[in-house]
Design a protein around this motif. Structure first.
Motif, PDB file in Angstrom:
ATOM      1  N   GLU A  76       2.411   1.734  10.352  1.00 34.63           N
ATOM      2  CA  GLU A  76       3.615   1.564   9.533  1.00 34.63           C
ATOM      3  C   GLU A  76       4.749   0.933  10.339  1.00 34.63           C
ATOM      4  O   GLU A  76       5.788   0.585   9.787  1.00 34.63           O
ATOM      5  CB  GLU A  76       4.068   2.904   8.950  1.00 34.63           C
ATOM      6  CG  GLU A  76       4.396   3.950   9.976  1.00 34.63           C
ATOM      7  CD  GLU A  76       4.790   5.298   9.366  1.00 34.63           C
ATOM      8  OE1 GLU A  76       4.887   5.380   8.122  1.00 34.63           O
ATOM      9  OE2 GLU A  76       4.991   6.257  10.131  1.00 34.63           O
ATOM     10  N   ASN A  77       4.528   0.796  11.642  1.00 35.30           N
ATOM     11  CA  ASN A  77       5.502   0.146  12.521  1.00 35.30           C
ATOM     12  C   ASN A  77       4.750  -0.391  13.739  1.00 35.30           C
ATOM     13  O   ASN A  77       3.519  -0.369  13.775  1.00 35.30           O
ATOM     14  CB  ASN A  77       6.612   1.120  12.933  1.00 35.30           C
ATOM     15  CG  ASN A  77       6.041   2.406  13.525  1.00 35.30           C
ATOM     16  OD1 ASN A  77       5.120   2.381  14.345  1.00 35.30           O
ATOM     17  ND2 ASN A  77       6.574   3.552  13.099  1.00 35.30           N
ATOM     18  N   ARG A  78       5.468  -0.862  14.725  1.00 32.00           N
ATOM     19  CA  ARG A  78       4.850  -1.480  15.904  1.00 32.00           C
ATOM     20  C   ARG A  78       4.778  -0.539  17.105  1.00 32.00           C
ATOM     21  O   ARG A  78       4.606  -0.996  18.241  1.00 32.00           O
ATOM     22  CB  ARG A  78       5.590  -2.775  16.256  1.00 32.00           C
ATOM     23  CG  ARG A  78       5.471  -3.817  15.156  1.00 32.00           C
ATOM     24  CD  ARG A  78       6.280  -5.074  15.428  1.00 32.00           C
ATOM     25  NE  ARG A  78       6.176  -5.968  14.283  1.00 32.00           N
ATOM     26  CZ  ARG A  78       5.421  -7.069  14.238  1.00 32.00           C
ATOM     27  NH1 ARG A  78       4.694  -7.418  15.297  1.00 32.00           N
ATOM     28  NH2 ARG A  78       5.384  -7.813  13.158  1.00 32.00           N
ATOM     29  N   ASN A  79       4.849   0.750  16.853  1.00 29.18           N
ATOM     30  CA  ASN A  79       4.838   1.714  17.957  1.00 29.18           C
ATOM     31  C   ASN A  79       3.555   1.661  18.777  1.00 29.18           C
ATOM     32  O   ASN A  79       3.580   1.912  19.987  1.00 29.18           O
ATOM     33  CB  ASN A  79       5.036   3.139  17.427  1.00 29.18           C
ATOM     34  CG  ASN A  79       6.465   3.374  16.941  1.00 29.18           C
ATOM     35  OD1 ASN A  79       7.338   2.531  17.146  1.00 29.18           O
ATOM     36  ND2 ASN A  79       6.692   4.506  16.305  1.00 29.18           N
ATOM     37  N   ASN A 155       4.000  -5.046   5.011  1.00 26.73           N
ATOM     38  CA  ASN A 155       4.490  -4.760   6.353  1.00 26.73           C
ATOM     39  C   ASN A 155       3.341  -4.442   7.302  1.00 26.73           C
ATOM     40  O   ASN A 155       3.270  -4.957   8.426  1.00 26.73           O
ATOM     41  CB  ASN A 155       5.469  -3.585   6.293  1.00 26.73           C
ATOM     42  CG  ASN A 155       5.980  -3.187   7.657  1.00 26.73           C
ATOM     43  OD1 ASN A 155       6.573  -3.977   8.369  1.00 26.73           O
ATOM     44  ND2 ASN A 155       5.749  -1.934   8.036  1.00 26.73           N
ATOM     45  N   THR A 156       2.418  -3.590   6.849  1.00 26.35           N
ATOM     46  CA  THR A 156       1.255  -3.253   7.669  1.00 26.35           C
ATOM     47  C   THR A 156       0.413  -4.488   7.962  1.00 26.35           C
ATOM     48  O   THR A 156      -0.075  -4.686   9.077  1.00 26.35           O
ATOM     49  CB  THR A 156       0.402  -2.180   6.961  1.00 26.35           C
ATOM     50  OG1 THR A 156       1.169  -0.980   6.853  1.00 26.35           O
ATOM     51  CG2 THR A 156      -0.879  -1.886   7.731  1.00 26.35           C
TER      52      THR A 156
END
Length: 401
Positions: A76-79, A155-156
């Motif tokens: 869900e993000n670039r972590n 986004n994903t």
């Protein structure tokens, strides 16, 4: 020459090196924080050497608040971007592509993981699901939440593209959120997202459009779609055909056909012998679908012999052979199919004799084999089902996820 070794050109120009694909399977191999593990990445390195032209990952969830299984990867993000890059690099130096299957479970999620269920409508699962009656009823998504989920799919997808994955596949089958929107049984909305098939299909069309707008035309997008839900009042074959037409018109690159939900698991039907129609599930459907679309079609479910695989491609009824569970037992299956050093890929697993447990074994036994591959071990065809079940149950009981 083995016809299964022929290249396949997708609508956007992407070339698959042959006609064999590893369809998505549940790996359940993330960390507790839902990032990829070295074991998961190593399993894909093994499969990258399998000789298959396409590998499709198991469920990658688009939202950490909506997870289907205890150890699903979430993007869900670039972590975890470097880990995603490492996963994408698992196919480097091979002719295989790695596509990420992206998903949202909707109402089809375990209560041990998700305290709250969101779905198109407040319609609970008819079987399985939650023990706590007060938690069985999902909360109907409002307009803003629907738009946010559509945005999350896009986004994903762009994160995965940037990480180096070769493509994405929308999970639109098996009773998950996209499938729920398509089903008149699960979706009883009266706004623009429910009612007519056009309205029920609006969600998946908007998901596709959002992804395409973000990733561009050169990045392949596929979908896994039910031929039917095989449930009274559910998504029908005729409706599925109409959705195939809609997605084809939008320009989707590959449509994988499956069927059923976890309430009516047609995708796990018993293997039959003899002719192509008896060995392969959903063959009647794919023959009808071929008449209404030129979009490449992939069929998954039941393929176990090279003879039937070759016959299916030679018939021009489909373009890609989807194989799932045999990949967990025969990790070099692509090469064996191409050189015909093995012609049958049976996957008979031992059962406990307890019906409720053996139903779950259709997933967790294969997850255990995948884990063995990722640990550098060979598959174990006689893997003890009780041992598999007890390890899985212990994870759930102790909430070690």
């Amino acid at each position: 020459m083995n016809i299964l070794n022929n290249e396949m050109v997708l609508p956007n120009g992407t070339i698959l090196s042959n006609r064999i694909a590893k369809s998505a399977m549940s790996e359940n191999l993330s960390t507790k924080e839902h990032s990829p593990t070295p074991v998961l990445i190593e399993a894909y390195k093994k499969w990258a050497q399998s000789g298959a032209g396409l590998l499709i990952s198991g469920n990658i969830m688009i939202d950490s608040k909506a997870i289907g299984e205890p150890r699903n990867v979430v993007v869900e993000n670039r972590n975890n971007f470097e880990l995603l890059q490492e996963w994408a690099k698992s196919v480097e130096g091979t002719k295989s592509q790695l596509w990420a299957q992206i998903n949202h479970p909707g109402r089809q999620a375990m209560e041990q993981i998700n305290s709250e269920l969101k779905a198109p409508s407040a319609v609970p699962l008819k079987s399985g699901g939650r023990k706590d009656i007060s938690k069985k009823l999902p909360i109907a998504l409002d307009e803003n939440e629907i738009l946010a989920i559509i945005e999350a799919f896009g986004n994903t997808s762009i994160i995965l593209k940037d990480a180096g994955f070769s493509g994405v596949q929308i999970h639109g089958a098996h009773g998950y959120l996209v499938s729920q929107f398509l089903s008149p049984d699960a979706n009883v909305r009266t706004d623009k997202w429910g009612g007519s098939l056009e309205n029920r299909a609006r969600f998946v069309i908007e998901v596709y459009r959002n992804i395409r707008a973000k990733v561009g035309s050169d990045f392949p997008i596929g979908i896994k779609l039910n031929s039917a839900d095989f449930q009274k009042g559910g998504f029908t074959e005729e409706e599925s055909m109409e959705v195939v037409k809609l997605l084809s018109k939008e320009g989707i690159d590959l449509i994988e056909i499956s069927g059923g939900t976890y309430e009516a698991p047609a995708m796990m039907g018993k293997q039959k012998k003899s002719t192509i129609k008896r060995e392969v599930y959903f063959m009647d459907y794919i023959q009808k679908a071929r008449k209404i679309t030129t979009t490449p079609l992939m069929l998954t479910g039941g393929f176990r012999t090279t003879a039937v695989m070759k016959e299916a491609i030679s018939s021009n009824q489909l373009d890609i052979i989807g194989i799932a569970r045999p990949f967990a037992v025969y990790p070099t299956i692509g090469h064996e199919i191409m050189n015909e050093s093995r012609t049958s890929f049976t996957t008979d697993i031992k059962k406990t004799g307890v019906k409720a447990i053996d139903g779950a074994m259709n997933i967790i036994w294969y997850e255990s084999q995948i884990k063995r591959l990722g640990q550098g071990k060979l598959p174990k065809p006689d893997l003890n089902p009780w041992g598999v079940f007890l390890k899985y149950f212990w994870l759930i009981l102790e909430k070690k996820f």
